[in-house]
Scaffold this motif. Structure first.
Motif, PDB file in Angstrom:
ATOM      1  N   LEU A   1       0.847  -1.189   0.000  1.00  0.00           N
ATOM      2  CA  LEU A   1       0.000   0.000   0.000  1.00  0.00           C
ATOM      3  C   LEU A   1       0.884   1.240   0.000  1.00  0.00           C
ATOM      4  O   LEU A   1       2.001   1.213   0.524  1.00  0.00           O
ATOM      5  N   THR A   2       0.364   2.321  -0.546  1.00  0.00           N
ATOM      6  CA  THR A   2       1.102   3.573  -0.640  1.00  0.00           C
ATOM      7  C   THR A   2       0.532   4.580   0.354  1.00  0.00           C
ATOM      8  O   THR A   2      -0.676   4.841   0.319  1.00  0.00           O
ATOM      9  N   PRO A   3       1.358   5.142   1.247  1.00  0.00           N
ATOM     10  CA  PRO A   3       0.854   6.155   2.174  1.00  0.00           C
ATOM     11  C   PRO A   3       0.147   7.281   1.414  1.00  0.00           C
ATOM     12  O   PRO A   3       0.604   7.734   0.375  1.00  0.00           O
ATOM     13  N   GLY A   4      -1.024   7.659   1.928  1.00  0.00           N
ATOM     14  CA  GLY A   4      -1.836   8.702   1.314  1.00  0.00           C
ATOM     15  C   GLY A   4      -2.868   8.181   0.328  1.00  0.00           C
ATOM     16  O   GLY A   4      -3.767   8.910  -0.074  1.00  0.00           O
ATOM     17  N   ALA A   5      -2.746   6.900  -0.067  1.00  0.00           N
ATOM     18  CA  ALA A   5      -3.687   6.309  -1.024  1.00  0.00           C
ATOM     19  C   ALA A   5      -5.040   6.056  -0.378  1.00  0.00           C
ATOM     20  O   ALA A   5      -5.128   5.707   0.801  1.00  0.00           O
ATOM     21  N   ARG A   6      -6.099   6.226  -1.165  1.00  0.00           N
ATOM     22  CA  ARG A   6      -7.457   5.892  -0.719  1.00  0.00           C
ATOM     23  C   ARG A   6      -7.712   4.419  -1.011  1.00  0.00           C
ATOM     24  O   ARG A   6      -7.392   3.935  -2.094  1.00  0.00           O
ATOM     25  N   VAL A   7      -8.283   3.714  -0.040  1.00  0.00           N
ATOM     26  CA  VAL A   7      -8.575   2.288  -0.178  1.00  0.00           C
ATOM     27  C   VAL A   7      -9.954   1.982   0.391  1.00  0.00           C
ATOM     28  O   VAL A   7     -10.513   2.767   1.158  1.00  0.00           O
ATOM     29  N   ARG A   8     -10.484   0.843   0.002  1.00  0.00           N
ATOM     30  CA  ARG A   8     -11.716   0.300   0.587  1.00  0.00           C
ATOM     31  C   ARG A   8     -11.274  -0.844   1.481  1.00  0.00           C
ATOM     32  O   ARG A   8     -10.395  -1.628   1.109  1.00  0.00           O
ATOM     33  N   LEU A   9     -11.840  -0.953   2.675  1.00  0.00           N
ATOM     34  CA  LEU A   9     -11.435  -2.021   3.577  1.00  0.00           C
ATOM     35  C   LEU A   9     -12.611  -2.628   4.324  1.00  0.00           C
ATOM     36  O   LEU A   9     -13.611  -1.952   4.573  1.00  0.00           O
ATOM     37  N   HIS A  10     -12.477  -3.890   4.611  1.00  0.00           N
ATOM     38  CA  HIS A  10     -13.341  -4.585   5.559  1.00  0.00           C
ATOM     39  C   HIS A  10     -12.502  -4.697   6.824  1.00  0.00           C
ATOM     40  O   HIS A  10     -11.315  -5.024   6.752  1.00  0.00           O
ATOM     41  N   TRP A  11     -13.110  -4.454   7.970  1.00  0.00           N
ATOM     42  CA  TRP A  11     -12.356  -4.471   9.218  1.00  0.00           C
ATOM     43  C   TRP A  11     -13.088  -5.283  10.272  1.00  0.00           C
ATOM     44  O   TRP A  11     -14.280  -5.582  10.134  1.00  0.00           O
ATOM     45  N   GLU A  12     -12.339  -5.638  11.322  1.00  0.00           N
ATOM     46  CA  GLU A  12     -12.914  -6.328  12.474  1.00  0.00           C
ATOM     47  C   GLU A  12     -12.230  -5.831  13.737  1.00  0.00           C
ATOM     48  O   GLU A  12     -11.151  -5.258  13.687  1.00  0.00           O
ATOM     49  N   SER A  13     -12.908  -6.007  14.831  1.00  0.00           N
ATOM     50  CA  SER A  13     -12.312  -5.749  16.144  1.00  0.00           C
ATOM     51  C   SER A  13     -12.606  -6.976  16.992  1.00  0.00           C
ATOM     52  O   SER A  13     -13.616  -7.641  16.761  1.00  0.00           O
ATOM     53  N   PRO A  14     -11.793  -7.348  17.959  1.00  0.00           N
ATOM     54  CA  PRO A  14     -10.591  -6.624  18.342  1.00  0.00           C
ATOM     55  C   PRO A  14      -9.516  -6.698  17.272  1.00  0.00           C
ATOM     56  O   PRO A  14      -9.540  -7.578  16.421  1.00  0.00           O
ATOM     57  N   GLY A  15      -8.590  -5.772  17.365  1.00  0.00           N
ATOM     58  CA  GLY A  15      -7.563  -5.617  16.346  1.00  0.00           C
ATOM     59  C   GLY A  15      -6.315  -6.406  16.618  1.00  0.00           C
ATOM     60  O   GLY A  15      -6.364  -7.551  17.064  1.00  0.00           O
ATOM     61  N   GLN A  16      -5.163  -5.753  16.368  1.00  0.00           N
ATOM     62  CA  GLN A  16      -3.885  -6.442  16.480  1.00  0.00           C
ATOM     63  C   GLN A  16      -2.769  -5.434  16.730  1.00  0.00           C
ATOM     64  O   GLN A  16      -2.850  -4.298  16.282  1.00  0.00           O
ATOM     65  N   ASP A  17      -1.755  -5.871  17.445  1.00  0.00           N
ATOM     66  CA  ASP A  17      -0.527  -5.099  17.668  1.00  0.00           C
ATOM     67  C   ASP A  17      -0.779  -3.688  18.184  1.00  0.00           C
ATOM     68  O   ASP A  17      -0.188  -2.723  17.715  1.00  0.00           O
ATOM     69  N   GLY A  18      -1.689  -3.561  19.147  1.00  0.00           N
ATOM     70  CA  GLY A  18      -1.951  -2.265  19.773  1.00  0.00           C
ATOM     71  C   GLY A  18      -3.023  -1.437  19.089  1.00  0.00           C
ATOM     72  O   GLY A  18      -3.341  -0.343  19.543  1.00  0.00           O
ATOM     73  N   TYR A  19      -3.585  -1.919  17.997  1.00  0.00           N
ATOM     74  CA  TYR A  19      -4.663  -1.211  17.294  1.00  0.00           C
ATOM     75  C   TYR A  19      -5.987  -1.911  17.589  1.00  0.00           C
ATOM     76  O   TYR A  19      -6.043  -3.142  17.655  1.00  0.00           O
ATOM     77  N   ASN A  20      -7.048  -1.134  17.767  1.00  0.00           N
ATOM     78  CA  ASN A  20      -8.359  -1.703  18.087  1.00  0.00           C
ATOM     79  C   ASN A  20      -9.015  -2.397  16.904  1.00  0.00           C
ATOM     80  O   ASN A  20      -9.965  -3.154  17.072  1.00  0.00           O
ATOM     81  N   TYR A  21      -8.509  -2.147  15.690  1.00  0.00           N
ATOM     82  CA  TYR A  21      -9.118  -2.690  14.478  1.00  0.00           C
ATOM     83  C   TYR A  21      -8.061  -3.339  13.595  1.00  0.00           C
ATOM     84  O   TYR A  21      -6.914  -2.918  13.578  1.00  0.00           O
ATOM     85  N   ARG A  22      -8.507  -4.368  12.849  1.00  0.00           N
ATOM     86  CA  ARG A  22      -7.635  -5.080  11.915  1.00  0.00           C
ATOM     87  C   ARG A  22      -8.384  -5.247  10.596  1.00  0.00           C
ATOM     88  O   ARG A  22      -9.554  -5.646  10.582  1.00  0.00           O
ATOM     89  N   ALA A  23      -7.717  -4.949   9.480  1.00  0.00           N
ATOM     90  CA  ALA A  23      -8.328  -5.125   8.166  1.00  0.00           C
ATOM     91  C   ALA A  23      -8.318  -6.615   7.803  1.00  0.00           C
ATOM     92  O   ALA A  23      -7.317  -7.293   7.982  1.00  0.00           O
TER      93      ALA A  23
END
Length: 74
Positions: free
Chosen positions: A48-70
């Motif tokens: 992925l490229t920083p600043g790029a717009r993306v579509r994502l499906h996510w779930e919680s709980p997340g991973q590695d200190g983040y509340n959400y994971r794609a």
């Protein structure tokens, strides 16, 4: 946090090609959504490229200190 899922548009905050992960910001995932190259729908080298717009499906709980994971990113 209870298990939740959703779908939203987001912007890539940062991406580590060498480690294969990064964070996407979206209105539904305050604090950022952790994502891994395996969740990217693409042919060949998945990145992925920083600043790029993306579509994502996510779930919680997340991973590695983040509340959400794609679970899927395009």
């Amino acid at each position: 946090m209870d298990h939740q899922t959703g779908e939203d548009d987001g912007i890539v905050r940062f991406w580590h090609d060498d480690e294969g992960w990064g964070v996407i910001d979206s209105p539904s995932t305050p604090g950022g959504c952790w994502t891994h190259f395996s969740a990217i729908e693409a042919e060949g080298f998945r990145s992925l490229t920083p600043g790029a717009r993306v579509r994502l499906h996510w779930e919680s709980p997340g991973q590695d200190g983040y509340n959400y994971r794609a679970t899927w990113t395009h």
